[in-house]
Design a protein around this motif. Structure first.
Motif, short mmCIF file in Angstrom:
data_model
loop_
_atom_site.label_atom_id
_atom_site.label_comp_id
_atom_site.label_asym_id
_atom_site.label_seq_id
_atom_site.Cartn_x
_atom_site.Cartn_y
_atom_site.Cartn_z
N LEU A 127 17.90 -43.47 34.35
CA LEU A 127 16.79 -44.39 33.76
C LEU A 127 16.23 -45.29 34.47
N TYR A 128 16.11 -45.08 35.96
CA TYR A 128 15.63 -46.07 37.04
C TYR A 128 15.79 -47.44 36.77
N GLY A 129 16.98 -47.65 36.60
CA GLY A 129 17.55 -49.03 36.17
C GLY A 129 18.30 -49.40 37.36
N ARG A 130 18.80 -50.56 37.33
CA ARG A 130 19.77 -51.40 38.30
C ARG A 130 20.99 -52.02 37.42
N ILE A 131 22.20 -51.71 38.07
CA ILE A 131 23.38 -52.28 37.51
C ILE A 131 23.93 -53.14 38.38
N LYS A 132 24.68 -54.30 37.96
CA LYS A 132 25.17 -55.33 38.70
C LYS A 132 26.51 -55.44 38.00
N VAL A 133 27.65 -55.49 38.70
CA VAL A 133 29.15 -55.55 38.18
C VAL A 133 29.60 -57.00 38.82
N SER A 134 30.07 -57.88 37.96
CA SER A 134 30.50 -59.22 38.63
C SER A 134 32.06 -59.27 37.98
N SER A 135 32.92 -59.75 38.88
CA SER A 135 34.24 -59.91 38.37
C SER A 135 35.10 -60.59 39.25
N LYS A 136 35.97 -61.53 38.83
CA LYS A 136 37.08 -61.96 39.71
C LYS A 136 38.31 -61.94 39.06
N PRO A 137 39.67 -61.69 39.49
CA PRO A 137 40.82 -61.75 39.14
C PRO A 137 41.12 -62.88 38.26
N SER A 138 41.62 -62.44 36.92
CA SER A 138 41.97 -63.59 35.92
C SER A 138 40.71 -64.12 35.58
N GLN A 139 39.47 -63.64 35.85
CA GLN A 139 38.23 -64.41 35.10
C GLN A 139 37.28 -63.54 34.37
N GLY A 140 37.71 -62.43 33.94
CA GLY A 140 37.07 -61.62 33.20
C GLY A 140 35.87 -60.56 33.96
N THR A 141 35.38 -59.74 33.14
CA THR A 141 34.22 -59.24 34.14
C THR A 141 32.89 -59.29 33.19
#
Length: 593
Positions: A566-580
């Protein structure tokens, strides 16, 4: 159609313009400095001449005033000694001293005495007597006396208004009066021709250096010339000089300025007020700007010729230099065209040690890297085709397994129920029929589930927004996770059907990841659109993970692949015990249904 301009031509034009601009700036600066220096020198010279002429005028009138004082004192003393009322006896006493005075003092061309309403006009040859009423029909002498009464210097004054003589030359009057016994008054008027003032102000033949157009002149309080013009005849009291110079001088300002003179010619002017007793004059020294700056204009012409000669040399030098610089660039362009056609094994011979040489080395390195990468891409393309075929085969196997293990077993059970009806009584047959119907309902639901997995019907029937809503509600119902979603106005965004399916699958995969891995109690899904990008934001309060040490599985890889499609961009942010948090930006076109 755009005109193609080669880099050689551009380089040549830029360097040529830069060189010419430098020459022009230097030439203009030299011209500007020289022009200002000559203007300053000319102003200094004009001011020097003006000051010298002013001093000469003061000296001239001071000498005439002394002579007037001498003769006035003599006549006054003779009146008192002779105790006579006959003015002619006094005038003609001592062998005609007044006539003798006029013969010696060549600046005075006439003496006029007013006594007992009679006028005695004396020149160096004779004495004439007139009645005041017939001699002074225009009351000139009454005006002079009125002016003398108003003057701060009550002793004598110089009068230059409304008194002319033959040949257009005005006469300046030095007036003086004194009281006699028996309350009688004697008025003396000494007449000086303007020719003597002209000789003082003249610049012709002197060493002032004012050239052919330079002149110094006097302007009276009425803004009329009091001396002759160098350019116009009969100018005294006939030409109005209401210029910037004369007006500023009349308000006691001394300065220099480039202005237009009484001929409307641009001149360099030095001006100042000149106060002689009661007179309010302006002394002005000027020279035509064209003549004053002739040396500057000659310098300008020389600079122009020099610029043309230098331009020819620069033209040849810049052209040769351009060819030396741009030939390697042409080679780079030709090699780049070969690479664009798929020929990656292109190497350019490098003969330069400058920036162009570094560019050629970088290009050769790039060509080598592209050659290696093209080989790798070919291998990856084969692998992707293999992955697609494997995925299709796995999907067939899964579908076959679902049909065999799910639908096949259900249909077999329904078949057994129906077969048992044949050997059963009515009540048992009824029970077997009801059991077969329940199994058929479950079969229908299973068929719908398999169909939705292959292609969700809700997308084609109700659109992406409604499909996401139902997906979210089913997820919350089946998972027990509190799920907050906002997909308002999603159906107002014009998204192609294929892209809708990809977005639906992306959301579906994100929910599966939350369900399988997050251990979250709360989750949210939010769609936003800014006119260019559709943003999908998914958050959960689960256990999270360390993004630097995680190896993404098939689920997140599927999301990434669909996002890239889809010519898009994805960003995944997460830390242990702090959700995603997952942010996906997809470019779309906006349009209302």
């Amino acid at each position: 159609m755009r005109i193609k301009i080669s880099i050689t031509q551009k380089h040549f034009v830029y360097f040529l313009l830069l060189s010419l601009l430098s020459i022009i700036i230097v030439g203009w600066y030299s011209f500007y400095i020289s022009k200002n220096a000559i203007i300053k020198r000319t102003f200094d010279q004009l001011t020097s001449v003006r000051v010298e002429k002013s001093k000469n005028l003061f000296a001239f009138f001071h000498e005439r005033d002394s002579e007037v004082l001498f003769l006035s004192n003599y006549i006054e003393n003779e009146f008192k000694k002779s105790n006579t009322s006959n003015i002619l006896n006094v005038i003609e006493s001592k062998n005609g001293i007044v006539e003798s005075f006029l013969n010696k003092k060549v600046y005075f061309n006439k003496v006029i005495i007013i006594f007992n309403n009679n006028v005695y006009e004396i020149d160096n040859k004779s004495v004439s007597e007139y009645e005041l009423s017939s001699y002074d029909k225009k009351n000139r002498f009454a005006k002079i006396m009125t002016t003398l009464d108003k003057s701060e210097n009550a002793d004598s004054l110089i009068y230059d208004d409304d008194y002319t003589v033959e040949n257009g030359s005005i006469s300046f009057i030095i007036a003086k009066r004194f009281a006699l016994p028996d309350k009688k008054e004697l008025q003396l008027y000494f007449q000086i021709s303007s020719n003597y003032i002209n000789s003082i102000m003249s610049t012709e033949g002197d060493m002032s250096g004012l050239g052919k157009t330079g002149e110094t002149y006097i302007v009276g309080g009425d803004y009329l010339l009091r001396t002759s013009s160098r350019f116009k005849e009969n100018s005294i009291k006939n030409i109005e000089v209401k210029t910037i110079a004369s007006m500023r001088a009349m308000v006691n300002e001394s300065s220099t300025k480039i202005i237009k003179d009484y001929r409307s010619v641009e001149v360099l002017s030095s001006f100042a007020p000149l106060h002689l007793k009661n007179l309010k004059w302006a002394v002005i020294a000027e020279i035509d700007k064209k003549e004053a700056l002739v040396a500057v204009y000659n310098l300008r012409n020389s600079i122009v010729i020099l610029c043309l000669v230098l331009s020819l040399f620069i033209f040849g030098f810049v052209y040769l230099g351009s060819l030396k610089i741009t030939n390697p660039v042409k080679q780079l362009s030709e090699a780049a065209n070969k690479i664009s056609e798929g020929e990656f094994n292109v190497i350019i011979e490098n003969k330069s040690n400058d920036e162009i040489g570094e560019l050629i080395n970088s290009f050769n390195n790039m060509a080598r890297v592209l050659f290696v990468q093209s080989e790798q891409l070919n291998k990856e393309q084969l692998l992707r085709i293999s992955y697609v075929l494997d995925a299709q085969e796995k999907e067939r196997q899964r579908l076959s397994r679902d049909l065999h293990d799910g639908l096949g077993q259900m249909l077999l059970a329904a078949k057994l129920k129906l077969e048992q009806m044949a050997s059963s009584d009515f009540e048992k047959a009824q029970k077997h029929l009801n059991g077969a119907l329940e199994i058929m309902k479950e079969t229908v639901n299973e068929i719908r589930t398999i169909s939705n997995d292959l292609m969700p019907s809700v997308l084609s029937n109700f659109g992406l927004g409604e499909g996401i809503k139902r997906l979210c509600k089913d997820f919350e119902k089946d998972s027990g996770i509190a799920f907050n979603f906002d997909c308002t106005n999603l159906d107002k965004i014009d998204i192609p059907e294929k892209s809708q399916l990809y977005i639906f699958r992306i959301v579906q995969e994100l929910m599966n990841n939350i369900l399988k891995h997050s251990q979250a109690k709360n989750a949210s899904l939010r769609f936003t659109f800014d006119g260019n990008f559709l943003t999908i934001q998914v958050n959960d309060d689960g256990i999270g993970f360390d993004t630097s040490n995680i190896d993404f599985g098939n689920g997140i890889n599927n999301i990434m692949e669909r996002t890239e499609l889809l010519y898009g961009r994805i960003k995944v942010s997460s830390k242990p015990s702090q959700g995603t948090e997952v942010l996906i930006n997809i470019p779309v076109k906006y349009g209302k249904n």
